[in-house]
Design a protein around this motif. Structure first.
Motif, PDB file in Angstrom:
ATOM      1  N   UNK A   1       0.808  -1.212   0.000  1.00  0.00           N
ATOM      2  CA  UNK A   1       0.000   0.000   0.000  1.00  0.00           C
ATOM      3  C   UNK A   1       0.841   1.262   0.000  1.00  0.00           C
ATOM      4  N   UNK A   2       0.213   2.369  -0.319  1.00  0.00           N
ATOM      5  CA  UNK A   2       0.867   3.665  -0.328  1.00  0.00           C
ATOM      6  C   UNK A   2       0.191   4.578   0.690  1.00  0.00           C
ATOM      7  N   UNK A   3       0.966   5.487   1.270  1.00  0.00           N
ATOM      8  CA  UNK A   3       0.447   6.468   2.215  1.00  0.00           C
ATOM      9  C   UNK A   3       0.741   7.866   1.690  1.00  0.00           C
ATOM     10  N   UNK A   4       0.089   8.898   2.231  1.00  0.00           N
ATOM     11  CA  UNK A   4       0.408  10.262   1.794  1.00  0.00           C
ATOM     12  C   UNK A   4       1.886  10.616   1.921  1.00  0.00           C
ATOM     13  N   UNK A   5       2.574  10.036   2.909  1.00  0.00           N
ATOM     14  CA  UNK A   5       4.004  10.331   3.096  1.00  0.00           C
ATOM     15  C   UNK A   5       4.828   9.892   1.900  1.00  0.00           C
TER      16      UNK A   5
ATOM     17  N   UNK B   1       8.109  34.687  -2.746  1.00  0.00           N
ATOM     18  CA  UNK B   1       8.346  35.205  -1.393  1.00  0.00           C
ATOM     19  C   UNK B   1       8.763  34.076  -0.457  1.00  0.00           C
ATOM     20  N   UNK B   2       8.075  32.928  -0.547  1.00  0.00           N
ATOM     21  CA  UNK B   2       8.409  31.800   0.321  1.00  0.00           C
ATOM     22  C   UNK B   2       9.825  31.295   0.048  1.00  0.00           C
ATOM     23  N   UNK B   3      10.223  31.244  -1.220  1.00  0.00           N
ATOM     24  CA  UNK B   3      11.555  30.767  -1.580  1.00  0.00           C
ATOM     25  C   UNK B   3      12.641  31.739  -1.134  1.00  0.00           C
ATOM     26  N   UNK B   4      12.322  33.023  -1.174  1.00  0.00           N
ATOM     27  CA  UNK B   4      13.296  34.025  -0.722  1.00  0.00           C
ATOM     28  C   UNK B   4      13.542  33.919   0.774  1.00  0.00           C
ATOM     29  N   UNK B   5      12.530  33.458   1.490  1.00  0.00           N
ATOM     30  CA  UNK B   5      12.631  33.342   2.949  1.00  0.00           C
ATOM     31  C   UNK B   5      13.229  31.999   3.374  1.00  0.00           C
ATOM     32  N   UNK B   6      12.787  30.951   2.694  1.00  0.00           N
ATOM     33  CA  UNK B   6      13.217  29.592   3.048  1.00  0.00           C
ATOM     34  C   UNK B   6      13.468  28.803   1.760  1.00  0.00           C
ATOM     35  N   UNK B   7      14.666  28.788   1.236  1.00  0.00           N
ATOM     36  CA  UNK B   7      14.933  28.012   0.014  1.00  0.00           C
ATOM     37  C   UNK B   7      14.594  26.535   0.208  1.00  0.00           C
ATOM     38  N   UNK B   8      13.960  25.965  -0.823  1.00  0.00           N
ATOM     39  CA  UNK B   8      13.597  24.546  -0.767  1.00  0.00           C
ATOM     40  C   UNK B   8      14.820  23.684  -1.038  1.00  0.00           C
ATOM     41  N   UNK B   9      14.893  22.538  -0.368  1.00  0.00           N
ATOM     42  CA  UNK B   9      15.989  21.602  -0.565  1.00  0.00           C
ATOM     43  C   UNK B   9      15.455  20.317  -1.197  1.00  0.00           C
ATOM     44  N   UNK B  10      16.246  19.683  -2.055  1.00  0.00           N
ATOM     45  CA  UNK B  10      15.797  18.443  -2.708  1.00  0.00           C
ATOM     46  C   UNK B  10      15.884  17.256  -1.756  1.00  0.00           C
ATOM     47  N   UNK B  11      14.926  17.181  -0.826  1.00  0.00           N
ATOM     48  CA  UNK B  11      14.965  16.158   0.217  1.00  0.00           C
ATOM     49  C   UNK B  11      14.365  14.865  -0.321  1.00  0.00           C
ATOM     50  N   UNK B  12      15.030  13.722  -0.092  1.00  0.00           N
ATOM     51  CA  UNK B  12      14.483  12.459  -0.589  1.00  0.00           C
ATOM     52  C   UNK B  12      13.224  12.077   0.153  1.00  0.00           C
ATOM     53  N   UNK B  13      12.313  11.358  -0.514  1.00  0.00           N
ATOM     54  CA  UNK B  13      11.064  10.970   0.140  1.00  0.00           C
ATOM     55  C   UNK B  13      11.241   9.776   1.044  1.00  0.00           C
ATOM     56  N   UNK B  14      10.286   9.626   1.955  1.00  0.00           N
ATOM     57  CA  UNK B  14      10.199   8.383   2.719  1.00  0.00           C
ATOM     58  C   UNK B  14       9.797   7.269   1.773  1.00  0.00           C
ATOM     59  N   UNK B  15      10.449   6.120   1.881  1.00  0.00           N
ATOM     60  CA  UNK B  15      10.176   5.025   0.967  1.00  0.00           C
ATOM     61  C   UNK B  15       8.875   4.334   1.357  1.00  0.00           C
ATOM     62  N   UNK B  16       8.046   3.994   0.322  1.00  0.00           N
ATOM     63  CA  UNK B  16       6.845   3.229   0.561  1.00  0.00           C
ATOM     64  C   UNK B  16       7.168   1.742   0.655  1.00  0.00           C
ATOM     65  N   UNK B  17       6.206   0.980   1.089  1.00  0.00           N
ATOM     66  CA  UNK B  17       6.382  -0.469   1.186  1.00  0.00           C
ATOM     67  C   UNK B  17       6.370  -1.052  -0.227  1.00  0.00           C
ATOM     68  N   UNK B  18       7.390  -1.813  -0.564  1.00  0.00           N
ATOM     69  CA  UNK B  18       7.469  -2.406  -1.895  1.00  0.00           C
ATOM     70  C   UNK B  18       8.001  -3.814  -1.770  1.00  0.00           C
ATOM     71  N   UNK B  19       7.212  -4.761  -2.238  1.00  0.00           N
ATOM     72  CA  UNK B  19       7.595  -6.169  -2.172  1.00  0.00           C
ATOM     73  C   UNK B  19       7.640  -6.707  -3.584  1.00  0.00           C
ATOM     74  N   UNK B  20       8.756  -7.201  -4.000  1.00  0.00           N
ATOM     75  CA  UNK B  20       8.897  -7.734  -5.365  1.00  0.00           C
ATOM     76  C   UNK B  20       8.585  -9.228  -5.349  1.00  0.00           C
TER      77      UNK B  20
END
Length: 318
Positions: A200-204, A299-318
């Motif tokens: 399954x997948x979650x919003x995270x 304005x938001x970027x000038x105040x707090x630059x965004x960083x390319x943060x990796x996502x939390x991994x979802x459950x994946x079963x091969x």
């Protein structure tokens, strides 16, 4: 022929209607009570049952003795599961002497398990579909009875693909049901070794890793775009969710300023820059459900630059 039907969601509604149209006596429907914390954008099996006078129940535990007794009392020839969210115990399956069948939203054996449409879009597939198969103790592992394929176009969202899969499920069941009721339906091998299984997948799991290629980010957006929770990123302490986007032909080098991976504003537009320099044109960006303008984002970027943060991994079963 009598059937007990476990059903939910649009596929549940349409496939239940197919059974009724083909003259199947639906003795009992088992469905879910809607979760008030979930965005309910799909049709209601319970409402259809109320309209058609079909007995229905909403138990929380598919393994409960009470449910077993109710299904046994209905004396079904067949048991069907159409997008019901729980695995059914083997003891329940055995109550249907002419078989138990599930409708799955992929071309089995690919994308067994949860959220098959979302996973197919996330992985950039160009085709998926619906498969009616025999139910076994192992999920999505029984013999294939019928399959109908549908295309996934390059800009399709999972919601759009799910609409196609719903129609494919209706077609698959409609076409094979006469043979199934006559005992002459095909039983094709479900070659699990050549397929895949996903959890399954979650919003995270929708958090964007801007270091990924733009096509990968775009596929994530398409896979979780509204009415699903959406692909999102963080600026400062605020969460920004992409509601609508398209992959651009132009790359970051085509713009006057130096655009790093992440959200950006250029030429009065909101862009998402992938790690490979390709660009998403973001047509709708939300913060707390409120539309974000290019000026707001700048304005938001000038105040707090965004960083390319990796996502939390979802459950994946091969």
């Amino acid at each position: 022929m009598r059937a007990v039907v476990f059903a939910y969601h649009n596929v549940g509604v349409r496939c239940l209607q197919v059974l009724l149209a083909r003259g199947v006596d639906v003795a009992l429907v088992v469905t879910h009570a809607d979760n008030p914390a979930e965005a309910i954008w799909f049709d209601s099996v319970a409402a259809l049952c109320a309209e058609r006078g079909i007995p229905y129940i909403t138990p929380t535990d598919p393994a409960s003795p009470e449910l077993f007794a109710q299904v046994r009392a209905a004396a079904p020839d067949y048991l069907f599961s159409f997008y019901y969210r729980h695995m059914l115990p083997a003891a329940l399956l055995a109550l249907a002497p002419r078989g138990a069948y599930n409708m799955h939203g992929s071309l089995l054996p690919k994308y067994r398990g949860r959220a098959p449409v979302n996973w197919a879009v996330l992985h950039g597939e160009t085709e998926t579909g619906a498969t009616l198969h025999e139910m076994t103790a192992k999920p999505d592992a029984g013999a294939i009875i019928a399959q109908v394929a549908v295309p996934i176009l390059p800009d399709d969202t999972a919601h759009e693909v799910f609409g196609k899969v719903t129609v494919a499920a209706e077609q698959a069941l409609w076409q094979v049901l006469p043979a199934l009721l006559a005992g002459s339906a095909p039983r094709l091998p479900n070659a699990l070794a050549s397929g895949s299984y996903f959890g399954g997948r979650t919003p995270a799991d929708g958090r964007i890793d801007w270091r990924q290629p733009a096509q990968v980010i775009y596929n994530l957006h398409r896979a979780v775009a509204p009415p699903y929770p959406g692909a999102w990123t963080v600026i400062g302490e605020e969460t920004y969710t992409i509601a609508k986007a398209r992959l651009e032909v132009r790359s970051a080098r085509d713009f006057a300023q130096n655009l790093a991976p992440g959200l950006a504003v250029a030429d009065g537009r909101i862009l998402g820059i992938g790690g490979d320099g390709r660009v998403l044109h973001i047509h709708a960006l939300l913060n707390g459900g409120r539309a974000v303008s290019p000026i707001d984002l700048q304005h938001a970027l000038a105040t707090h630059p965004a960083l390319p943060i990796p996502p939390k991994k979802g459950v994946e079963i091969q």
